[in-house]
Motif scaffolding. Structure first.
Motif, PDB file in Angstrom:
ATOM      1  N   LYS A 116       0.486  -7.416 -18.466  1.00  0.00           N
ATOM      2  CA  LYS A 116      -1.179  -7.690 -17.321  1.00  0.00           C
ATOM      3  C   LYS A 116      -0.487  -8.257 -15.974  1.00  0.00           C
ATOM      4  N   LYS A 117      -0.132  -9.075 -16.460  1.00  0.00           N
ATOM      5  CA  LYS A 117       0.160  -9.979 -15.436  1.00  0.00           C
ATOM      6  C   LYS A 117       1.319 -10.140 -14.386  1.00  0.00           C
ATOM      7  N   ASN A 118       2.134  -9.383 -15.015  1.00  0.00           N
ATOM      8  CA  ASN A 118       3.292  -9.285 -14.180  1.00  0.00           C
ATOM      9  C   ASN A 118       3.219  -7.642 -13.457  1.00  0.00           C
ATOM     10  N   ASN A 119       2.932  -6.912 -14.440  1.00  0.00           N
ATOM     11  CA  ASN A 119       2.470  -6.011 -12.919  1.00  0.00           C
ATOM     12  C   ASN A 119       1.359  -5.986 -12.011  1.00  0.00           C
ATOM     13  N   TYR A 120       0.352  -7.416 -12.805  1.00  0.00           N
ATOM     14  CA  TYR A 120      -0.574  -7.645 -11.159  1.00  0.00           C
ATOM     15  C   TYR A 120       1.027  -8.193 -10.245  1.00  0.00           C
ATOM     16  N   PHE A 121       1.849  -9.063 -10.877  1.00  0.00           N
ATOM     17  CA  PHE A 121       2.650  -9.249  -9.578  1.00  0.00           C
ATOM     18  C   PHE A 121       3.831  -8.437  -8.901  1.00  0.00           C
ATOM     19  N   ILE A 122       3.230  -7.239  -9.284  1.00  0.00           N
ATOM     20  CA  ILE A 122       4.546  -6.617  -8.892  1.00  0.00           C
ATOM     21  C   ILE A 122       3.745  -5.779  -7.902  1.00  0.00           C
ATOM     22  N   ASN A 123       3.031  -5.658  -8.239  1.00  0.00           N
ATOM     23  CA  ASN A 123       1.657  -4.555  -7.889  1.00  0.00           C
ATOM     24  C   ASN A 123       0.861  -5.191  -5.875  1.00  0.00           C
ATOM     25  N   GLU A 124       1.657  -6.866  -5.936  1.00  0.00           N
ATOM     26  CA  GLU A 124       0.936  -7.437  -5.513  1.00  0.00           C
ATOM     27  C   GLU A 124       2.741  -7.794  -3.759  1.00  0.00           C
ATOM     28  N   PHE A 125       3.126  -7.424  -5.001  1.00  0.00           N
ATOM     29  CA  PHE A 125       4.348  -7.005  -4.031  1.00  0.00           C
ATOM     30  C   PHE A 125       5.109  -6.292  -2.887  1.00  0.00           C
ATOM     31  N   ILE A 126       4.716  -5.439  -3.804  1.00  0.00           N
ATOM     32  CA  ILE A 126       4.814  -3.666  -3.516  1.00  0.00           C
ATOM     33  C   ILE A 126       3.301  -3.715  -2.405  1.00  0.00           C
ATOM     34  N   LYS A 127       2.503  -3.755  -2.097  1.00  0.00           N
ATOM     35  CA  LYS A 127       1.570  -4.172  -1.221  1.00  0.00           C
ATOM     36  C   LYS A 127       2.156  -5.070   0.269  1.00  0.00           C
ATOM     37  N   ASN A 128       2.772  -6.093  -0.252  1.00  0.00           N
ATOM     38  CA  ASN A 128       2.817  -7.389   0.780  1.00  0.00           C
ATOM     39  C   ASN A 128       3.973  -6.036   1.252  1.00  0.00           C
ATOM     40  N   GLU A 129       4.828  -5.717   1.071  1.00  0.00           N
ATOM     41  CA  GLU A 129       6.005  -4.746   1.667  1.00  0.00           C
ATOM     42  C   GLU A 129       5.601  -3.898   2.524  1.00  0.00           C
ATOM     43  N   GLY A 130       4.055  -3.004   2.033  1.00  0.00           N
ATOM     44  CA  GLY A 130       3.920  -2.595   2.900  1.00  0.00           C
ATOM     45  C   GLY A 130       3.096  -3.260   4.000  1.00  0.00           C
ATOM     46  N   GLU A 131       2.252  -3.969   3.226  1.00  0.00           N
ATOM     47  CA  GLU A 131       1.770  -5.222   4.988  1.00  0.00           C
ATOM     48  C   GLU A 131       2.368  -5.647   5.478  1.00  0.00           C
ATOM     49  N   GLU A 132       4.168  -5.553   5.979  1.00  0.00           N
ATOM     50  CA  GLU A 132       4.381  -6.567   7.064  1.00  0.00           C
ATOM     51  C   GLU A 132       4.294  -5.778   8.271  1.00  0.00           C
ATOM     52  N   LYS A 133       4.407  -4.686   8.400  1.00  0.00           N
ATOM     53  CA  LYS A 133       4.688  -3.334   8.976  1.00  0.00           C
ATOM     54  C   LYS A 133       3.028  -3.177  10.413  1.00  0.00           C
ATOM     55  N   TYR A 134       1.807  -3.181   8.948  1.00  0.00           N
ATOM     56  CA  TYR A 134       0.219  -3.644   9.863  1.00  0.00           C
ATOM     57  C   TYR A 134       0.144  -5.066  10.658  1.00  0.00           C
ATOM     58  N   ILE A 135       1.229  -6.573  10.041  1.00  0.00           N
ATOM     59  CA  ILE A 135       0.826  -7.768  10.308  1.00  0.00           C
ATOM     60  C   ILE A 135       1.564  -7.694  12.197  1.00  0.00           C
ATOM     61  N   VAL A 136       2.526  -7.130  11.300  1.00  0.00           N
ATOM     62  CA  VAL A 136       3.747  -7.051  13.166  1.00  0.00           C
ATOM     63  C   VAL A 136       2.950  -6.151  14.201  1.00  0.00           C
ATOM     64  N   GLU A 137       1.777  -5.115  14.034  1.00  0.00           N
ATOM     65  CA  GLU A 137       0.203  -4.478  15.075  1.00  0.00           C
ATOM     66  C   GLU A 137      -0.443  -5.531  15.159  1.00  0.00           C
ATOM     67  N   LEU A 138      -0.332  -6.345  14.335  1.00  0.00           N
ATOM     68  CA  LEU A 138      -1.836  -7.416  13.925  1.00  0.00           C
ATOM     69  C   LEU A 138      -0.866  -8.268  15.434  1.00  0.00           C
TER      70      LEU A 138
END
Length: 474
Positions: A116-138
């Protein structure tokens, strides 16, 4: 699923037997096992803090199981076929993983004790990758609006962590790592703002920010040994020193502006790192990163020598100093008009050839590694496009890895990129040295007479096709 059931039963039996004997004694070991779909090699490599623990073979069904004795709780790295991911292992864990190499991170799932704890980390990792483009827009918003948006993102992550903690009651170690990931991802976004913002005068952008924009800096530990290998922490430090240097640079340079090619700015940055960082590992990593970044882009030999001198005075890493000195010498040799070095390459028929012998027309040299799958794919798609537009140009692509020839061939074929212009270095370490290949995106332009026209450009630069036309018209 049979694998999971079988291994889980074995591990649970082992753990429960141990606990029955003496419930009060915590186990000082953990198990990790799993299955690799479409494996690129017949093993995984397990390491901690850049020290290899063991190479674990896959069985005939591409499965493995491994026991780590005398476990030190913390983040471990498992590598397979050039890809890697971090996992958190704590005493009594029996972690199972399953992944498909064709979609490494996105397909990765964990189960078992510690899943469970490692699924939490990998899910956050993938979300952060997708978040990078949004941050550039912001970053194109004004400072106050930007701050409100990233504050909202941080609050959402903190709420999700709180919900996870309430539900599963994870360890303090997990919470410390998860909190650091959230904080330093947030700090990195704020540090990146001035450089991502459309305004050209970065010093002016900094001065326009709300007074409390960088309030968190007073709590930053620049020598946090616990976070030495944390991606978000290191990303923050790099962006932070860009900012801090700009502020100090502005004090002694009239109308100073952010110019990563400026010798003065880069000297200021190394000086600031030397003054603020005490931890030798963190300091050497930052000094190496910024010095290499400058030398890889700059073609002024005198300026390169000055920055190298500053680096050598501050770094304590003998290995880093030797590598940087060698890189500087080789970079200076690869100047415009010099002949391309006669390096040995291998084609996928296992014939050894000289690089120069393959250059009889305007030529583009680019490089790739199994370790950087995203770069590999983006580069090859770009090359397909360029080959159609510029049929008079030869596009030579060379694999940099010290691995078996069949592995690279299989990798190219499975991704639909195999061609006669694909090669491997015969002696990768020596060749990388001679061609001063850093960063990975480095591209070399060579004319029909085997003379270097540009020793360090980038396929994805907005100026690349202009440079390519200049090469063709020589």
């Amino acid at each position: 699923m049979k694998l999971y059931f079988t291994i889980t039963c074995i591990l649970l039996t082992l753990l429960s037997c141990k606990k029955d004997k003496k419930d009060t004694i915590a186990l000082d070991y953990a198990y990790i096992g799993g299955e690799i779909i479409n494996p690129n090699t017949k093993y995984i490599v397990l390491s901690k803090d850049e020290t290899v623990i063991d190479t674990v073979d896959l069985d005939g069904r591409n499965r493995f199981i491994y026991k780590i004795d005398k476990l030190n709780d913390g983040l471990y790295t498992f590598r397979h076929g050039g890809e890697y991911q971090l996992i958190l292992l704590e005493q009594e864990d029996s972690l199972l993983l399953r992944l498909n190499t064709l979609d490494f991170d996105e397909s990765l799932v964990y189960s078992g004790n510690g899943g469970k704890k490692n699924n939490y980390f990998i899910n956050e990792f993938i979300k952060n990758e997708g978040e990078e483009k949004y941050i550039v827009e912001l970053c194109q918003l004004d400072g106050e609006t930007f701050q409100k948006r990233v504050d909202s993102i941080k609050a959402s992550k903190e709420k999700a962590l709180e919900n996870f903690a309430n539900k599963y009651e994870p360890s303090q170690l997990f919470l410390r790592i998860a909190k650091a990931n959230i904080d330093y991802s947030y700090y990195s976004s704020k540090e990146a703002y001035p450089f991502m913002h459309y305004g050209k005068n970065k010093a002016a952008v900094l001065k326009s920010l709300p007074d409390n924009f960088y309030d968190y800096r007073k709590d930053i530990n620049y020598n946090d040994s616990f976070l030495i290998h944390n991606f978000n922490y290191n990303k923050f430090l790099r962006s932070n020193f860009n900012n801090l240097t700009l502020e100090t640079h502005d004090k002694h340079e009239t109308n100073a502006c952010y110019d990563r090619k400026s010798l003065c700015y880069n000297l200021d940055r190394l000086k600031l790192i030397d003054s603020l960082i005490l931890n030798p590992t963190i300091k050497d990593d930052l000094l190496y990163h910024f010095t290499m970044g400058y030398l890889s882009r700059n073609k002024n030999i005198a300026d390169n020598s000055k920055l190298l001198k500053s680096y050598l005075e501050k770094s304590k890493s003998e290995k880093g100093k030797k590598m940087m000195s060698r890189y500087t010498i080789n970079s200076n040799v690869l100047k415009e008009g010099s002949r391309i070095p006669n390096i040995k390459i291998i084609n996928y028929k296992n014939n050894v050839l000289s690089l120069a012998s393959q250059i009889n027309s305007p030529t583009v040299l680019s490089f790739w590694s199994h370790k950087y799958r995203k770069h590999f794919k983006e580069t090859h798609f770009k090359l397909k496009e360029l080959k159609i537009k510029y049929p008079e140009v030869t596009f030579i692509t060379i694999n940099m890895d010290d691995s078996d020839l069949s592995k690279s061939k299989k990798f190219l074929e499975s991704n639909g990129f195999y061609s006669a212009e694909e090669f491997k270095f015969k002696n990768p370490e020596e060749s990388l040295d001679i061609l001063a290949i850093y960063p990975m995106t480095k591209t070399i332009l060579v004319d029909k007479n085997k003379k270097i026209v540009n020793s360090n450009t980038n396929l994805f630069s907005v100026h690349f096709e202009e440079q390519l036309l200049g090469l063709i018209n020589r």
